[in-house]
Design an enzyme around this catalytic site. Structure first.
Site: not given
Ligand code: COD
Ligand code: ZN
Length: 367
Positions: A40, A42, A45, A61, A168
């Site tokens: 994930c 997160s 991050h 997680h 998650c």
């Molecule tokens: N505009 C549009 N899309 C974008 C941009 C942008 N400016 N920047 C990035 N993206 C896209 C990427 O291409 C990607 O496809 C997507 O955004 C992000 O996806 P992933 O697969 O990298 O991330 P996820 O889905 O695993 O996680 C996203 C979260 C928002 C959950 C994560 O980044 C986060 O903020 N986690 C903290 C919040 C938390 O603790 N959540 C609970 C546990 S996950």
């Molecule tokens: Zn997660």
């Protein structure tokens, strides 16, 4: 006992697989032999410092495995049971747990912020030094000790690599749709970020009967995934202003619901700007601690727009995850399609590199 675990020693470093010492589960704790850990964003991050966590820690997680041992007094599970660790432990009795928002339980926050289990200590050590737990789960370890309050028993016949994703990505995304936004049939939805969690917002919106589901991402590959998960329209934000495109796709009105599933203030503002009157923007992504987002007051008042957030899908995991399992069994929840790649545990850094390159919907490491 010894276990191979992926440890983050400091922000900016890669995960390092080390043989850590895992202590026996204490009263009210469960030793899980992990079968799969979800990759994930997160955790990424935390590696980059965008999210703060006590270090050094065993990250991960999202996961699933089998109970290997239980500490004194554990009644919910027994050795051999298949389980998902829940990354927000809930005490079950506080006002938030009783009120149906267990992810807001102070005990869960305590574990997340301290990296300690509830008694203030850890069950991981390396060379005699304490290694922290991440979110009380630490699924990037062959064995992990998790409080009983954060363990959910699942059916034995559910494949554990798919089950991991429920803990998650799926509950966070689908839950944001049903519990936080409460998307109504026939409504319009925009989803910013078509990653592992965002695709689950897309499929949640489809399950909720949304009429238009507009996925926004920078990568065409992600937008193709979004189509497979139920997006009716896609917008590549690299090619122009996504807010204008969303307004054009909704006859100038904007959407009833917008979700930010990236973690950037700019896209949080875009999600708000894409709303119709009485629209609800739900922020799922997080920013560094001190980051702020501003919105125009006039639209809050004269258009009754709402800006809110959602943690852990605002869910009651013990009720919602079993329902998600049934939806998967009924062929209505896409888990097989979500799991686009599987890596052996020792290739975990490559799994994260592939996530950063935008190659996967969701991947897991297996042990
Ligand atoms: N505009 C549009 N899309 C974008 C941009 C942008 N400016 N920047 C990035 N993206 C896209 C990427 O291409 C990607 O496809 C997507 O955004 C992000 O996806 P992933 O697969 O990298 O991330 P996820 O889905 O695993 O996680 C996203 C979260 C928002 C959950 C994560 O980044 C986060 O903020 N986690 C903290 C919040 C938390 O603790 N959540 C609970 C546990 S996950
Ligand atoms: Zn997660």
């Amino acid at each position: 006992m010894k276990a191979r675990a992926a440890v983050l020693f400091e922000v900016g470093r890669k995960l390092e697989i080390r043989e850590v010492e895992v202590q026996a589960p204490q009263a009210g704790e469960v030793l899980i032999q992990m079968a799969a850990g979800g990759v994930c964003h997160s955790d990424l991050h935390v590696m980059t410092g965008h999210l703060v966590a006590p270090l050094p820690a065993v990250l991960g997680h999202e996961g699933a495995g089998r109970v290997a041992d239980v500490g004194p007094g554990v009644t919910a599970v027994k050795p051999g049971d298949h389980v998902i660790p829940l990354w927000r432990l809930s005490c079950g009795v506080c006002e938030y747990c009783s009120g149906g928002r267990p992810a807001l339980c102070p005990e869960g926050t305590q574990i997340r912020m301290t990296g300690h289990l509830l008694d203030g200590t850890t069950r991981f050590t390396l060379d005699g030094k304490e290694i922290k737990h991440f979110a009380g789960v630490s699924s990037f370890s062959e064995y992990s000790v998790v409080p009983e309050k954060a363990v959910l028993k699942i059916p034995d016949d559910l494949p554990l690599d798919r089950a991991a994703l429920l803990g998650c990505a799926v509950i966070t995304g689908v839950g944001a749709v049903f519990n936080a936004a409460q998307v109504k049939p026939g409504s319009t939805v925009a989803v910013f970020g078509a990653g592992g969690v965002g695709l689950n917002v897309v499929q949640g919106a489809a399950l909720a009967g949304a009429e238009k589901i507009i996925a926004v991402d920078l990568l065409d590959r992600k937008l193709e995934f979004a189509r497979r998960f139920g997006a009716t329209h896609t917008v590549n934000a690299a090619a122009g202003n996504p807010v204008e495109e969303i307004r054009a796709l909704t006859g100038g009105k904007g959407v009833n619901y917008a979700f930010e599933v990236i973690g950037l203030p700019a896209t949080m503002r875009q999600a708000y700007d894409a709303l119709a009157k009485r629209g609800i923007a739900v922020v799922v992504g997080v920013t560094p601690m001190t980051t702020e987002v501003s919105v125009p007051v006039m639209s809050l008042v004269f258009e009754e727009r709402v800006l809110t957030g959602s943690i852990y899908g605002s869910s009651r995991p013990r009720i919602d995850i079993p329902k998600l399992i049934e939806l998967y069994r009924a062929g209505k929840l896409k888990l097989d399609e979500l799991l686009t790649r599987t890596y052996p545990f020792n290739e975990i850094n490559e799994a994260y590199a592939a996530l950063e390159r935008g190659e996967v919907a969701r991947s897991v490491v297996t042990f």
